[in-house]
Each structure stands twice: as structure tokens, then as C-alpha cells.
Design a protein around this motif. Structure first.
Motif, mmCIF file in Angstrom:
data_model
loop_
_atom_site.group_PDB
_atom_site.id
_atom_site.type_symbol
_atom_site.label_atom_id
_atom_site.label_comp_id
_atom_site.label_asym_id
_atom_site.label_seq_id
_atom_site.Cartn_x
_atom_site.Cartn_y
_atom_site.Cartn_z
ATOM 1 N N PRO A 28 0.336 -1.261 0.366
ATOM 2 C CA PRO A 28 -0.002 -0.084 -0.046
ATOM 3 C C PRO A 28 0.389 0.920 0.028
ATOM 4 O O PRO A 28 -0.007 2.198 -0.864
ATOM 5 C CB PRO A 28 -0.598 0.114 1.102
ATOM 6 N N GLY A 29 2.313 1.665 0.340
ATOM 7 C CA GLY A 29 2.739 2.862 0.194
ATOM 8 C C GLY A 29 2.518 2.933 1.604
ATOM 9 O O GLY A 29 1.842 2.602 2.923
ATOM 10 N N SER A 30 3.014 4.281 1.817
ATOM 11 C CA SER A 30 2.862 5.359 3.282
ATOM 12 C C SER A 30 1.134 4.859 3.647
ATOM 13 O O SER A 30 1.090 5.560 2.327
ATOM 14 C CB SER A 30 3.720 6.424 3.244
ATOM 15 N N PRO A 31 1.365 4.843 4.537
ATOM 16 C CA PRO A 31 -0.143 4.962 5.583
ATOM 17 C C PRO A 31 -0.230 6.544 5.053
ATOM 18 O O PRO A 31 -1.722 7.248 4.701
ATOM 19 C CB PRO A 31 0.008 4.403 6.304
ATOM 20 N N GLU A 32 0.795 7.257 5.137
ATOM 21 C CA GLU A 32 -0.459 8.778 5.604
ATOM 22 C C GLU A 32 -0.396 9.802 3.940
ATOM 23 O O GLU A 32 -1.951 10.076 3.985
ATOM 24 C CB GLU A 32 0.631 9.723 6.102
ATOM 25 N N ASP A 50 -7.197 3.443 6.904
ATOM 26 C CA ASP A 50 -6.258 2.281 6.523
ATOM 27 C C ASP A 50 -6.209 1.667 5.339
ATOM 28 O O ASP A 50 -7.582 1.315 5.203
ATOM 29 C CB ASP A 50 -6.200 1.343 7.989
ATOM 30 N N PRO A 51 -5.554 1.272 4.714
ATOM 31 C CA PRO A 51 -5.260 0.624 3.344
ATOM 32 C C PRO A 51 -6.402 -1.250 4.072
ATOM 33 O O PRO A 51 -6.889 -1.483 2.632
ATOM 34 C CB PRO A 51 -4.145 0.540 2.847
ATOM 35 N N PHE A 52 -6.145 -1.818 4.682
ATOM 36 C CA PHE A 52 -6.872 -3.297 5.030
ATOM 37 C C PHE A 52 -7.826 -2.448 5.487
ATOM 38 O O PHE A 52 -8.410 -3.623 6.145
ATOM 39 C CB PHE A 52 -5.844 -3.986 5.408
ATOM 40 N N THR A 53 -8.709 -1.187 5.702
ATOM 41 C CA THR A 53 -9.764 -1.985 6.695
ATOM 42 C C THR A 53 -10.754 -0.678 5.556
ATOM 43 O O THR A 53 -10.752 -0.294 4.730
ATOM 44 C CB THR A 53 -10.202 -0.458 8.352
ATOM 45 N N PRO A 54 -11.678 -1.627 5.202
ATOM 46 C CA PRO A 54 -12.359 -1.618 3.606
ATOM 47 C C PRO A 54 -13.188 -0.083 4.347
ATOM 48 O O PRO A 54 -13.440 -0.302 5.315
ATOM 49 C CB PRO A 54 -13.360 -2.793 3.609
ATOM 50 N N ARG A 55 -13.095 0.442 3.242
ATOM 51 C CA ARG A 55 -14.366 1.809 4.062
ATOM 52 C C ARG A 55 -15.464 2.063 3.068
ATOM 53 O O ARG A 55 -14.814 2.544 1.345
ATOM 54 C CB ARG A 55 -13.406 3.030 4.239
ATOM 55 N N LEU A 82 -16.073 1.242 -2.344
ATOM 56 C CA LEU A 82 -15.348 0.778 -1.591
ATOM 57 C C LEU A 82 -13.637 0.679 -1.940
ATOM 58 O O LEU A 82 -13.382 0.937 -2.576
ATOM 59 C CB LEU A 82 -15.761 -1.059 -1.247
ATOM 60 N N TYR A 83 -13.327 1.698 -0.572
ATOM 61 C CA TYR A 83 -11.840 2.077 -0.314
ATOM 62 C C TYR A 83 -11.007 1.101 0.198
ATOM 63 O O TYR A 83 -11.332 0.736 1.611
ATOM 64 C CB TYR A 83 -11.697 2.901 -0.335
ATOM 65 N N GLY A 84 -9.448 0.663 -0.714
ATOM 66 C CA GLY A 84 -8.687 -0.472 0.428
ATOM 67 C C GLY A 84 -8.219 -0.873 -1.214
ATOM 68 O O GLY A 84 -8.186 -0.778 -2.108
ATOM 69 N N ALA A 138 -1.899 3.211 -6.034
ATOM 70 C CA ALA A 138 -1.933 4.236 -5.999
ATOM 71 C C ALA A 138 -3.437 4.294 -4.441
ATOM 72 O O ALA A 138 -3.864 3.387 -4.199
ATOM 73 C CB ALA A 138 -2.655 5.373 -6.908
ATOM 74 N N PRO A 139 -2.568 5.693 -4.047
ATOM 75 C CA PRO A 139 -3.132 4.956 -2.481
ATOM 76 C C PRO A 139 -5.069 5.531 -2.827
ATOM 77 O O PRO A 139 -5.499 5.903 -4.561
ATOM 78 C CB PRO A 139 -2.711 6.742 -2.088
ATOM 79 N N ASP A 140 -5.806 5.689 -2.033
ATOM 80 C CA ASP A 140 -7.220 5.590 -2.210
ATOM 81 C C ASP A 140 -7.730 4.670 -3.462
ATOM 82 O O ASP A 140 -9.092 4.890 -3.900
ATOM 83 C CB ASP A 140 -7.495 6.901 -2.501
ATOM 84 N N GLU A 141 -7.211 4.011 -3.574
ATOM 85 C CA GLU A 141 -7.886 2.707 -4.551
ATOM 86 C C GLU A 141 -9.136 2.564 -4.052
ATOM 87 O O GLU A 141 -9.903 2.161 -3.087
ATOM 88 C CB GLU A 141 -7.204 1.511 -4.697
#
Length: 387
Positions: free
Chosen positions: A88-92, A97-102, A108-110, A360-363
Motif C-alpha cells: 500500500p505504500g505510506s499509510p499517510e 487504513d488501506p486494509f480496513t474496507p471503507r 469500497l476503498y482499500g 496508488a493510495p485510495d484505490e
């Protein structure tokens, strides 16, 4: 109730919970740990009566094969996608959180939501639907493989184990447009050697960094020549610099070597051997330069009128009410691995390589896109197996 209405209702009920469970599993490659995603997938399939095979390629890195057999003999079709995701790269850089589905506004993000757990969820739902309703004829398999993001190791293990079907569909983000081919790839690593030393005494060293200018100039000419090669479906061949490194962390040090990495994409009809020789020949007059070429995916192309493609087009029309034409996949995937052992293979899946922020972030993935994909896979299987 018609089968397609029944399937639509089933997909609406089952898709999101499965997708959330898969995205919550941090099956990051490297190192892998695809078992984290394989467990909820296996549980889902068993719950819906799909017999599964747990194929351990190495510790913690399984393939999952679920198979539904029809009431009478007929063709065989595999739906295949991958369990692993890129780091996922840098969490910031993520909004959460990339592994907490939102779930937000129907998305659905993650990490892995689109690449490729959206496709995998939709395929599993389609296979589970036919397990519950019953196939009239033929054999439908789900192959959830490990290692796609680093060399297709799971798909290679799958075919080496003897897995064979008469047709296959790879689940990757294609915007639910059937795609019949993809480019091949070579990773080119070029090392320019010098003599290291202290930056305050440049005359006592041989700095390899300025020599990159000549190297890049020659590579740019080759890149422009390669970019003139076109294919009507998969697009343009390319040679692209992607990384430069001296390996030294001290800014007051003249490095003894600088490394340049390039990505070479091959069109159907191009070979690894010819592309490698072309690069080596372009740099043959440079001294103290080492060229290593790692041969990755092979290019692959399926006939546009193949029965697998026709079934996909029929499935898309049943699910969406729209007609489409075959295209080409701009990246690489496991298609060439199945195709390489004689399994005619197309690519089809929900989402888009750019819009859905792959790698990329926020997939993210649209839930309705995954539900529609499940319906399209189920309709494709029916069209192919009962034709």
C-alpha cells in the motif's frame, strides 16, 4: 423468476460482504501471505456448496480452485483472478487504513479493491450462483491464484500441476470490456561503472553519473524508434526509464556505480530475444556498461471471434444491455500463462486502471460495478457452457 433475475438478487446480497472480507486480508506481495485472503474465499465457496482444492504453492501461498460440474458432459471454462495485492505504500497517503474496507457513496476503498479483488469477488459469486442453481452441462471452475503481482507464480504453478480447461477468463480491470490480448514485458537493468571517491576530490575518482547523459541519449533514440510500432488492439510498444540509483546514501560520495532501470513493453509478434538483442546492440559501443534483461510476461493475443470472446460479449450484453467490441489490455496479467499452455483466454473485469487508482493510495471499486460483473460472468459461463 428468470435465472438472470435470480442471479442479480444473489449478487446484490453476496458481493459486498465477500469483497469486504477479501480487501480486509493484507495479502501483500511481497512477501505474499495469500492464505489470508484464501481463507475467507474458501469459506464463502464451501458455504455455497462449491467443492474446493487448496493448492499450496509454498508455505502461506495457496491457489484456490473451486469447481462446479453440470448435469451432463460439456465444455469447461475457468474464471481466474489473483489473491495478492501490491504494497500500500505510506499509510499517510491514504484517507483511511488501506486494509480496513471503507464504504462511501457506493465505493469500497482499500488496497486490492479493484486490483483484483473486485474481479475475484464477482467471479466467486458467479460460480457460487451456478453451484446453488445447478449447471445444465459442462464444468465451471474458479481459480484464485497467488503471486500474480510478482511474475505470475501462482498461475505458473496452476498450469504446471496439470490444470486444463477449454477456455478461460482472467479477471482484471477492463471496464467490463472484453480484451483479447496484452503486451509483454522486459525489465532492463543497466549498470554504469566508475571509480568511487570523496566528492571533495573529484579528480581522483571516475564519476559514472555524467556518463548517463550519453547513455540516456542513445536510449531515447531507441525509445522513439520503438514507439513507432503500433498494434490496433494493445497500442504502442515502449521503452521507458523508471529508476535511477547510485546505491550510496552519503551525498558527499562519488559512487562507483550508477544503475538505470527501464521498462520495455512488447507487442504481439515481438519476442523477448529480439527485444533484448536490440537493446544490447544500441549500447554496444559504450564501455564499462553492463546490461541485464529480465524477461517477464510474453505478449499474447486471442482471436477476436473465438468462442470465449463471443461468450464474453453475450454475457456483457445480458448484464448491461449494451453491445461492445473486443479490445486490448494495456498492462500485463496471467493471460499469457494460461494461453501459453493452449487455454484460449480473454480478459474481463470491473474497474479501470487509472480511474480506480490501481497501485496508488485510495484505490476503490464501485459496488454496483462488481455486482454487474458477477452477473456478466454468470451469463458468460452460461453462454459458453450451454452453447
Amino acid at each position: 423468476m428468470s435465472w438472470i433475475d435470480e442471479c442479480r438478487r444473489f449478487a446484490t446480497a453476496e458481493t459486498l460482504p465477500l469483497l469486504e472480507a477479501l480487501v480486509a486480508a493484507p495479502s501483500i506481495n511481497p512477501p505474499g501471505r495469500e492464505d489470508l485472503a484464501a481463507r475467507p474465499l474458501a469459506e464463502f465457496l464451501r458455504r455455497h456448496g462449491v467443492p474446493i482444492e487448496w493448492q499450496e504453492t509454498e508455505s502461506g501461498r495457496p491457489n484456490i480452485i473451486g469447481t462446479v460440474v453440470g448435469g451432463s458432459p460439456g465444455p469447461s471454462l475457468a474464471l481466474c483472478s489473483h489473491l495478492d495485492v501490491v504494497p500500500p505504500g505510506s499509510p499517510e497517503h491514504w484517507s483511511s487504513d488501506p486494509f480496513t474496507p471503507r464504504l462511501e457513496a457506493g465505493r469500497l476503498y482499500g488496497r486490492g479493491a479493484c486490483d483484483a479483488k473486485g474481479s475475484l469477488s464477482a467471479m466467486a459469486v458467479a460460480v457460487a450462483f451456478w453451484a446453488r442453481r445447478g449447471l445444465e452441462r459442462g464444468r465451471l471452475a474458479l481459480a484464485a491464484v497467488c503471486g500474480e503481482e510478482r511474475g505470475g507464480t501462482g498461475a505458473k504453478y496452476l498450469v504446471a500441476s496439470g490444470f486444463r480447461v477449454e477456455g478461460a477468463i482472467i479477471g482484471e480491470p477492463t471496464g467490463m470490456q472484453v480484451q483479447v490480448g496484452h503486451k509483454g514485458r522486459i525489465q532492463v537493468t543497466i549498470r554504469v561503472r566508475g571509480v568511487g571517491g570523496h566528492a571533495s576530490q573529484p579528480a581522483a575518482a571516475v564519476n559514472p553519473i555524467p556518463r548517463l547523459a550519453q547513455l540516456l541519449e542513445q536510449l531515447q533514440r531507441l525509445s522513439e524508434e520503438i514507439a513507432r510500432r503500433q498494434h490496433p488492439l494493445v497500442g504502442t510498444a515502449s521503452l521507458t526509464p523508471t529508476q535511477v540509483s547510485s546505491g550510496d546514501t552519503n551525498a558527499a560520495t562519488i559512487p562507483s556505480m550508477v544503475t538505470l532501470v527501464l521498462d520495455r513493453r512488447l507487442l504481439p509478434g515481438e519476442t523477448h530475444a529480439a527485444a533484448t538483442e536490440e537493446i544490447r546492440s544500441a549500447l554496444a559501443d559504450l564501455s564499462d556498461v553492463e546490461v541485464d534483461c529480465y524477461q517477464g510476461a510474453l505478449p499474447y493475443l486471442l482471436e477476436e471471434d473465438h468462442p470465449v470472446v463471443r461468450a464474453c460479449l453475450a454475457g456483457i450484453e445480458s448484464a448491461t444491455g449494451t453491445t461492445s467490441r473486443p479490445g486490448g489490455f494495456p498492462a500485463t496479467c496471467d493471460q499469457y500463462i494460461l494461453g501459453g499452455v493452449g487455454i484460449p483466454t480473454a480478459i474481463l473485469g470491473p474497474g479501470d486502471l487509472v480511474r480506480n487508482r490501481l497501485h496508488a493510495p485510495d484505490e476503490f471499486i464501485e459496488i454496483t460495478d462488481v455486482e454487474t460483473a458477477a452477473l456478466a460472468y454468470a451469463a458468460t459461463a452460461r453462454a459458453y457452457l450451454e452453447a
